[in-house]
Enzyme design. Sequence first.
Site, short mmCIF file in Angstrom:
data_model
loop_
_atom_site.label_atom_id
_atom_site.label_comp_id
_atom_site.label_asym_id
_atom_site.label_seq_id
_atom_site.Cartn_x
_atom_site.Cartn_y
_atom_site.Cartn_z
N HIS A 5 -3.65 9.83 -73.65
CA HIS A 5 -5.29 9.93 -73.83
C HIS A 5 -5.52 10.64 -75.22
CE1 HIS A 5 -4.93 8.75 -69.53
NE2 HIS A 5 -5.92 7.89 -69.86
N GLU A 22 -3.48 -2.03 -63.04
CA GLU A 22 -2.64 -1.19 -63.63
C GLU A 22 -1.50 -0.37 -62.85
OE1 GLU A 22 -5.03 2.10 -65.21
OE2 GLU A 22 -5.98 2.19 -63.59
N ASP A 74 -1.24 2.24 -68.18
CA ASP A 74 -0.65 2.70 -67.04
C ASP A 74 0.34 1.71 -66.48
OD1 ASP A 74 -1.30 5.34 -66.44
OD2 ASP A 74 -3.25 4.52 -66.40
N CYS A 99 -7.19 -4.39 -71.11
CA CYS A 99 -8.04 -3.29 -71.53
C CYS A 99 -7.14 -2.08 -72.12
CB CYS A 99 -9.12 -2.68 -70.87
SG CYS A 99 -8.44 -2.11 -69.21
#
Length: 582
Positions: free
Chosen positions: A191, A435, A459, A506
């Site tokens: 992240h 995910e 993920d 995404c």
Amino acid sequence: MTVRRGIAVSPGVAIGPALVLGNKNFRIPQRFVSVDAVETEIARFRTALETVCVEIEQNQQLATEQLGKQYGAIFGAHLQLLRDKKLLGEIEGLVREKCFSPEFASSRVLRQYARVFENLGNPYLAERAADLFDLERRLLTELLGEPREELSHLTEPVIVLAHNLTPSETSKLDRNLVRGFATEVGGRTSHTAILAGALEIPAVVGIGSFLGDIDGGETVVVDGTHGEVMVDPDEAAIERYRVSEERIRVYVERLRSQPDVECRTADGERIRLFGNIEFPEEVDVCRQRGADGIGLYRTEFLYLEKESEPSEEDHFQAYRRVISAFPDSPVVIRTLDLGADKMPASFRTRTAEGTNPALGLRSIRLSLRNLALFRTQLRAILRAGVFGDVRIMFPLVSTLLELRQARMILSEVVEDLAEGNVEFAADVPVGIMVEVPSAALMAKEFAEEVDFFSIGTNDLIQYTLAADRADQEVAALYSSADPSILRLIRNVVDAAGPRQLPVTVCGQMSSDPKFVPLLVGLGLRQLSVAPQMVPELKEVLKNVTIPDAEAIARHALSLDVARDVESFLRGELKKTCPDLVV
Ligand code: PEP
Ligand code: MG
């Protein structure tokens, strides 16, 4: 001049003085004190030193009582070092003679000693270097107080070098003063890396241990396009970087100059490119770069940005801000994806630290355990839904029961709002992030109960290949090009087909120019990407037809190792857009 290689996560080149944050994020600025202040500064240093010595004595006593004398002796050795007259004399000498701040002086001297120990070629003595780094940390804790405060009080441009930066620390970086950053740990889709891209700060992560060699204040180049960090570059190298910085800037500027051009393939198929955002302010970049809407709003950053828990009104205002930038386009609001590496301090006490946070209580699991928090967010989303084309997305859904539970809470919230005579949108489409491998495998069943899918490859890769997305030790395993990932994506697209459910990718994979033709060839007609990549991706798609893309997907699916897929895709991109191949 030393060059380190890491993982390029946010493009661009930055040049500036190093600001080193140690393991505990200490700022070690090359600061000078005025001549008049030297004695006061030395007194401050001695007080800090005394406090640290008292602390160590207490630890020594405790360790001796509980573990035995030999363990207490470890602290005894620390005390000896800190009371060493030569070492203290050197630190105070730098303050007196060079007017260095005590922070900078002690950090410099302790690090110099540590490096001598490291280079003696004796493993036992090399271990002592770690003791010196530990002492440095303790002293700096005393001298600096709250280290993070220091980062928010920058006065001049810097390059931040750190062992690690948490997403919340990254989100607080002042993008005007932090020109670039480099970290020892972290992977491509951590992240922190995603945020660096969002903040458009050149960044390299996963470099491995390198901070021990840096005092702070040295000139550093961060090349976030090629994944290089150069310390103390010579003039020729700086010049080379400035030229390459300029070349990239001109090319990207040209692509960015036509944000209103629709994204279409060479044979005219419309592909929608949405933006991924973490903060409402990023909608401006999405608009400037020509995104078709917001495909992923990571709302958990509302929590990571501030110390207290956001109220329904805080959520509502943030969503309204996003919708007002895209009143006629889809805005996909993902419910909180807190947990694992995105854990605000206020939550740590509430959720037991699991042994493996990525597999623990996070995302939708956390929301379903904290219903008040979940309801607050859902109320705000539905209320904001009145102002645009809002969609709700649940993260990390692993089973159908979880989805049903979340939908049940949503219908209760709808009832509450209706009873309360509050204005809200009752028919907001509901989708899930795919995910977790279980969701990808059960996509056919999920397709019966949702309005859309969004494949979160960041993920999905981590869980499919059992490779932590932020761990550079397993970065080679963690690959978007892995055949297993291509098959799972195809499975989801196939499952959505009969019901004509919209599917988006995404994860960061869809922001990588070489994967985009492949994804279109697999059947995707919309992608949600890092907003700054929209112009480049339009350029890529302008150069491929649907049959080209399908041929790319067919060939990629025939390969059985990630490395071959990766080099095949790179080769294909080189043919169509050589400037985008790094
Ligand atoms: C993903 O997992 O691919 C994703 C888009 O979500 P995040 O990166 O926030 O986990
Ligand atoms: Mg995710």
